[in-house]
Design an enzyme around this catalytic site. Structure first.
Site, PDB file in Angstrom:
ATOM      1  CB  SER A  81      -0.888   0.017   1.250  1.00 10.77           C
ATOM      2  OG  SER A  81      -1.611   1.228   1.307  1.00 10.77           O
ATOM      3  CE1 TYR A 105      -3.701  -2.082   5.261  1.00  5.23           C
ATOM      4  CE2 TYR A 105      -3.208   0.238   4.879  1.00  5.23           C
ATOM      5  CZ  TYR A 105      -3.578  -1.006   4.400  1.00  5.23           C
ATOM      6  OH  TYR A 105      -3.824  -1.179   3.056  1.00  5.23           O
TER       7      TYR A 105
END
Ligand SMILES: NC(=O)c1ccc[n+]([C@@H]2O[C@H](COP(=O)([O-])OP(=O)(O)OC[C@H]3O[C@@H](n4cnc5c(N)ncnc54)[C@H](OP(=O)(O)O)[C@@H]3O)[C@@H](O)[C@H]2O)c1
Length: 268
Positions: free
Chosen positions: A144, A157
């Protein structure tokens, strides 16, 4: 050496195939003729997807309902994959939490590390020896843009994605001459369709429409990128520009800005 062409015995594996990017990857791989192994926790959703894919593309689709955050279930899948001819692995499953770590459920944060980090690392290690011995394979890892810099209120995350981003791009460097392609998908916001205003989550409300990229486009771009052994795929011009900018802006400047944005996502 290109990514292996479809063959009767070989399988392309997609984790997190029950929705969104993973579903898009499974459909696109099937459209390109690959027989599949699809995995996620919801077996009923996977089976419905498998039926649709088999109907439309006539490929073989094997369904593996697995909780990749569970070490025992994950090991069982890894053992199976290590013994099979896996031509392509899309290590895609991942989840995110928002808010300060101190306020979040610690079991959920640990499960997120199990899934986002070990759910990628263990599966790659399982398929890699076979790919290297065959001198052929493709590994697509869903990281990501969130892994590019620290993100207060999205700490677990962001850290897991920093791991997989770095792992993917490092591995690619090792395998350049081994015939195994490794590509990182590091998107900004991606979703299947933009829901109407009433159905939108807080994340969806905070991200402007023009930034959302479709799963179909993301899947095509990612698999084309894997074919060409691209280091990193960032779908969408705006995400690409933001990704490049975050790479050059000092972390001390970026961190409080993104932290303030993500504070809203954590309900703080
Ligand atoms: N969409 C985006 O905007 C975006 C942006 C940047 C990066 N990414 C990354 O791209 C990947 C896919 O994103 P997405 O938006 O498509 O995700 P998503 O819509 O949240 O779907 C996650 C997938 O992972 C599966 N999954 C969740 N927990 C699991 C577990 N414990 N064990 C096994 N499977 C599990 C889910 O299926 P079940 O619920 O059936 O298990 C689902 O298929 C993720 O790694 C994500 O971090 C996405």
């Amino acid at each position: 050496m290109p990514v292996p062409a479809p063959s009767a015995d070989a399988r392309a594996v997609v984790t997190g195939a029950s929705q969104n990017i993973g579903e898009g990857l499974a459909i696109e791989l099937a459209a390109r003729g690959h027989n599949l192994i699809v995995t996620a926790r919801r077996g009923d959703v996977l089976r419905a997807l498998a039926d649709r894919i088999i109907d439309q593309y006539g490929v073989v689709v094997e369904v593996r309902p697995v909780d990749l955050a569970d070490p025992t279930e994950r090991t069982k899948l890894c053992d199976e994959l290590a013994a099979r001819d896996i031509s392509i692995l899309c290590a895609n499953a991942g989840t995110a939490t928002f808010g300060p770590v101190a306020a979040l459920d610690s079991a959920g944060e640990k499960a997120q590390v199990q899934l986002n980090v070990l759910g990628v690392h263990d599966l790659v290690l399982a398929v890699l020896p076979g790919m290297v011995s065959r001198n052929a394979g493709g590994i697509l890892i869903s990281g990501s843009a969130a892994g590019n810099s620290p993100i207060p209120n999205n700490a677990t995350y962001a850290a897991t994605k920093a791991f997989v981003n770095t792992f993917s791009e490092s591995l690619r460097g090792e395998l350049k001459r081994a015939g195994v392609h490794v590509t990182l998908l590091a998107p900004g916001p991606v979703r299947e369709t933009l829901p109407n205003e009433h159905e939108q989550s807080l994340v969806e409300k905070l991200i402007p429409d023009f930034l959302w990229i479709s799963t179909e486009y993301t899947a095509k771009l990612s698999l084309d990128g894997l074919e060409r052994n691209k280091m990193r795929i960032v779908p969408g011009a705006t995400s690409k520009a933001m990704s490049v900018a975050s790479g050059y802006t000092p972390r001390a400047i970026v961190t409080p800005i993104v932290g303030a944005v993500y504070k809203k996502l954590g309900g703080g």
